[in-house]
Design a protein around this motif. Structure first.
Motif, PDB file in Angstrom:
ATOM      1  N   SER A 183     -10.624  36.225 -34.712  1.00 45.18           N
ATOM      2  CA  SER A 183      -9.908  36.564 -33.477  1.00 45.18           C
ATOM      3  C   SER A 183      -8.407  36.403 -33.637  1.00 45.18           C
ATOM      4  CB  SER A 183     -10.400  35.689 -32.323  1.00 45.18           C
ATOM      5  OG  SER A 183      -9.957  34.346 -32.478  1.00 45.18           O
ATOM      6  N   MET A 184      -7.984  35.574 -34.599  1.00 45.71           N
ATOM      7  CA  MET A 184      -6.564  35.385 -34.875  1.00 45.71           C
ATOM      8  C   MET A 184      -6.044  36.366 -35.921  1.00 45.71           C
ATOM      9  SD  MET A 184      -6.784  31.229 -35.007  1.00 45.71           S
ATOM     10  CE  MET A 184      -5.072  30.928 -35.412  1.00 45.71           C
ATOM     11  N   GLY A 185      -6.934  37.236 -36.409  1.00 47.34           N
ATOM     12  CA  GLY A 185      -6.529  38.196 -37.430  1.00 47.34           C
ATOM     13  C   GLY A 185      -6.615  37.655 -38.839  1.00 47.34           C
ATOM     14  N   TYR A 186      -7.167  36.460 -39.013  1.00 52.16           N
ATOM     15  CA  TYR A 186      -7.221  35.835 -40.327  1.00 52.16           C
ATOM     16  C   TYR A 186      -8.444  36.316 -41.114  1.00 52.16           C
ATOM     17  CZ  TYR A 186      -3.716  32.379 -38.844  1.00 52.16           C
ATOM     18  OH  TYR A 186      -2.565  31.754 -38.424  1.00 52.16           O
ATOM     19  N   THR A 187      -8.289  36.364 -42.430  1.00 50.56           N
ATOM     20  CA  THR A 187      -9.404  36.645 -43.321  1.00 50.56           C
ATOM     21  C   THR A 187      -9.381  35.623 -44.449  1.00 50.56           C
ATOM     22  OG1 THR A 187      -8.175  38.108 -44.811  1.00 50.56           O
ATOM     23  CG2 THR A 187      -9.122  39.121 -42.837  1.00 50.56           C
ATOM     24  N   GLU A 188     -10.466  35.562 -45.192  1.00 51.23           N
ATOM     25  CA  GLU A 188     -10.558  34.619 -46.297  1.00 51.23           C
ATOM     26  C   GLU A 188      -9.542  34.928 -47.381  1.00 51.23           C
ATOM     27  OE1 GLU A 188     -12.299  31.944 -46.688  1.00 51.23           O
ATOM     28  OE2 GLU A 188     -13.705  32.007 -45.016  1.00 51.23           O
ATOM     29  N   SER A 189      -9.159  36.199 -47.513  1.00 50.59           N
ATOM     30  CA  SER A 189      -8.290  36.599 -48.618  1.00 50.59           C
ATOM     31  C   SER A 189      -6.815  36.667 -48.233  1.00 50.59           C
ATOM     32  CB  SER A 189      -8.722  37.976 -49.141  1.00 50.59           C
ATOM     33  OG  SER A 189      -8.603  38.951 -48.106  1.00 50.59           O
ATOM     34  N   SER A 190      -6.497  36.445 -46.960  1.00 53.09           N
ATOM     35  CA  SER A 190      -5.098  36.592 -46.533  1.00 53.09           C
ATOM     36  C   SER A 190      -4.358  35.265 -46.581  1.00 53.09           C
ATOM     37  CB  SER A 190      -5.025  37.199 -45.128  1.00 53.09           C
ATOM     38  OG  SER A 190      -5.648  36.351 -44.178  1.00 53.09           O
ATOM     39  N   PHE A 191      -3.042  35.361 -46.645  1.00 52.51           N
ATOM     40  CA  PHE A 191      -2.158  34.197 -46.564  1.00 52.51           C
ATOM     41  C   PHE A 191      -1.908  33.966 -45.079  1.00 52.51           C
ATOM     42  CE2 PHE A 191       1.666  31.708 -46.785  1.00 52.51           C
ATOM     43  CZ  PHE A 191       1.584  31.022 -47.982  1.00 52.51           C
ATOM     44  N   ASN A 192      -2.588  32.953 -44.511  1.00 51.74           N
ATOM     45  CA  ASN A 192      -2.627  32.784 -43.053  1.00 51.74           C
ATOM     46  C   ASN A 192      -1.566  31.793 -42.580  1.00 51.74           C
ATOM     47  OD1 ASN A 192      -4.938  34.454 -42.894  1.00 51.74           O
ATOM     48  ND2 ASN A 192      -6.235  32.735 -43.499  1.00 51.74           N
ATOM     49  N   ILE A 193      -0.815  32.196 -41.565  1.00 48.88           N
ATOM     50  CA  ILE A 193       0.258  31.360 -41.018  1.00 48.88           C
ATOM     51  C   ILE A 193       0.043  31.226 -39.517  1.00 48.88           C
ATOM     52  CG2 ILE A 193       2.749  31.078 -40.751  1.00 48.88           C
ATOM     53  CD1 ILE A 193       3.062  33.078 -43.101  1.00 48.88           C
ATOM     54  N   LEU A 194       0.097  29.993 -39.027  1.00 45.26           N
ATOM     55  CA  LEU A 194      -0.022  29.720 -37.594  1.00 45.26           C
ATOM     56  C   LEU A 194       1.252  29.036 -37.119  1.00 45.26           C
ATOM     57  CD1 LEU A 194      -1.548  29.274 -34.884  1.00 45.26           C
ATOM     58  CD2 LEU A 194      -2.475  27.183 -35.877  1.00 45.26           C
ATOM     59  N   VAL A 224      -0.494  39.074 -45.681  1.00 46.79           N
ATOM     60  CA  VAL A 224      -0.014  37.996 -44.812  1.00 46.79           C
ATOM     61  C   VAL A 224      -0.491  38.258 -43.390  1.00 46.79           C
ATOM     62  CG1 VAL A 224       2.018  36.891 -43.811  1.00 46.79           C
ATOM     63  CG2 VAL A 224       2.002  37.514 -46.240  1.00 46.79           C
ATOM     64  N   GLN A 225      -1.038  37.218 -42.733  1.00 46.38           N
ATOM     65  CA  GLN A 225      -1.434  37.308 -41.332  1.00 46.38           C
ATOM     66  C   GLN A 225      -0.770  36.161 -40.577  1.00 46.38           C
ATOM     67  OE1 GLN A 225      -3.095  39.690 -39.867  1.00 46.38           O
ATOM     68  NE2 GLN A 225      -3.601  40.820 -41.738  1.00 46.38           N
ATOM     69  N   LEU A 226      -0.027  36.499 -39.532  1.00 44.20           N
ATOM     70  CA  LEU A 226       0.672  35.504 -38.712  1.00 44.20           C
ATOM     71  C   LEU A 226       0.045  35.459 -37.335  1.00 44.20           C
ATOM     72  CD1 LEU A 226       3.070  33.613 -37.965  1.00 44.20           C
ATOM     73  CD2 LEU A 226       4.411  35.677 -37.486  1.00 44.20           C
ATOM     74  N   TYR A 227      -0.333  34.263 -36.898  1.00 47.17           N
ATOM     75  CA  TYR A 227      -0.769  34.076 -35.511  1.00 47.17           C
ATOM     76  C   TYR A 227       0.306  33.272 -34.794  1.00 47.17           C
ATOM     77  CZ  TYR A 227      -3.253  32.850 -31.286  1.00 47.17           C
ATOM     78  OH  TYR A 227      -3.596  32.698 -29.966  1.00 47.17           O
ATOM     79  N   LEU A 228       0.779  33.795 -33.676  1.00 47.50           N
ATOM     80  CA  LEU A 228       1.849  33.159 -32.917  1.00 47.50           C
ATOM     81  C   LEU A 228       1.291  32.664 -31.590  1.00 47.50           C
ATOM     82  CD1 LEU A 228       4.904  32.678 -33.292  1.00 47.50           C
ATOM     83  CD2 LEU A 228       5.317  34.775 -32.010  1.00 47.50           C
ATOM     84  N   HIS A 229       1.213  31.347 -31.426  1.00 49.39           N
ATOM     85  CA  HIS A 229       0.637  30.738 -30.224  1.00 49.39           C
ATOM     86  C   HIS A 229       1.778  30.299 -29.307  1.00 49.39           C
ATOM     87  CE1 HIS A 229      -2.866  29.222 -28.116  1.00 49.39           C
ATOM     88  NE2 HIS A 229      -2.257  28.064 -27.911  1.00 49.39           N
ATOM     89  N   THR A 230       2.325  31.238 -28.574  1.00 40.65           N
ATOM     90  CA  THR A 230       3.446  30.950 -27.683  1.00 40.65           C
ATOM     91  C   THR A 230       3.631  32.138 -26.743  1.00 40.65           C
ATOM     92  OG1 THR A 230       5.742  30.196 -27.600  1.00 40.65           O
ATOM     93  CG2 THR A 230       5.254  31.968 -29.127  1.00 40.65           C
TER      94      THR A 230
END
Length: 265
Positions: A183-194, A224-230
């Motif tokens: 739901s945050m757009g993250y995958t196992e293979s991506s560089f995930n940033i929160l 790269v996948q960025l989730y922005l919680h704001t």
């Protein structure tokens, strides 16, 4: 030997323990642990920001209201006296406080402040205030050296390093987080940033976005996948949607204002 006085604690981290803010989470875990050590009758919680119209309870502890959306300085002394407290433990910002330092200086309250301190932006008035605490106890060697460099020497104590209590904080099985990550757009293979960003004006968000842009430019094959919680605009302080676009991150950024509004994640 002097007689030990049993603490009766007024614990104030601004937010109610059930609120999923940083302060609320601290209150949720720390206040019950204090109660376990000193007894439930010895700990009272104050939550002035989101508990202004009623008195509540949390795990058998009284949660007291405030009068204004701040640290409740106008009513704190009344709570302290009415519940027979002999110790105020407060978590969070401190530089804007006026009445609490005055009460402590008059020995009307005993005050412990768990305080963030930003060494990248040190106003002179905050330097002046460093001489007033009986003890300054940093959590890192870096902070110890910085406090020393800023002249806090007579009341500066050795660092006490923070650790994790694994009876409280347990790693979560990634297999159980699949739907949340997706739901945050993250995958196992991506560089995930929160990024969780309250008080947007005090954080280097644009510089952070540009840093992520540079990382993508130098590593074009890394997803790269960025989730922005704001808040992007409503309730926020900046036009973050524009800043994301200017940094070229709109295509890899996920923002969910509904999840934010209902305290998701």
């Amino acid at each position: 030997m002097p007689k030990r006085i049993r603490p009766r604690i007024l614990f104030n981290a601004k937010d109610h323990p059930l609120i999923s803010s940083g302060y609320g989470i601290i209150a949720r875990h720390l206040a019950p642990r204090l109660a376990k050590i000193y007894g439930r009758e010895s700990v009272v919680i104050m939550a002035p920001v989101h508990t202004r119209d009623y008195t509540d309870t949390f795990k058998g502890l009284t949660v007291l209201p405030g009068l204004e959306p701040s640290f409740g300085e106008d009513i704190l002394k009344d709570h302290y006296s009415n519940y027979g407290c002999n110790l105020l433990i407060q978590v969070g910002d401190w530089f804007m406080l006026r009445k609490i330092p005055e009460l402590a200086a008059k020995n009307e309250i005993n005050w412990i402040q768990w305080a963030p301190y930003d060494f990248t932006n040190v106003p002179k008035p905050s330097l002046d205030m460093l001489r007033f605490p009986m003890f300054i106890v940093p959590f890192t060697k870096y902070a110890y050296l910085k406090f020393r460099d800023h002249g806090a020497t007579e009341n500066l104590k050795d660092a006490i390093y923070l650790g994790l209590d694994f009876a409280v904080w347990k790693p979560q099985d990634r297999a159980l987080l699949g739907r949340t990550m997706a739901s945050m757009g993250y995958t196992e293979s991506s560089f995930n940033i929160l990024i969780v960003a309250a008080n947007q004006e005090r954080k280097y968000l644009k510089e952070t976005f540009d840093g992520i842009r540079l990382f993508r430019e130098k590593n074009p094959r890394v997803p790269v996948q960025l989730y922005l919680h704001t808040h992007l605009r409503h309730g926020g302080e900046r036009e973050l949607d524009i800043e994301l676009h200017e940094s070229g991150l709109s295509d890899c950024t996920r923002v969910d204002q509904y999840i934010l509004a209902v305290g998701g994640l």
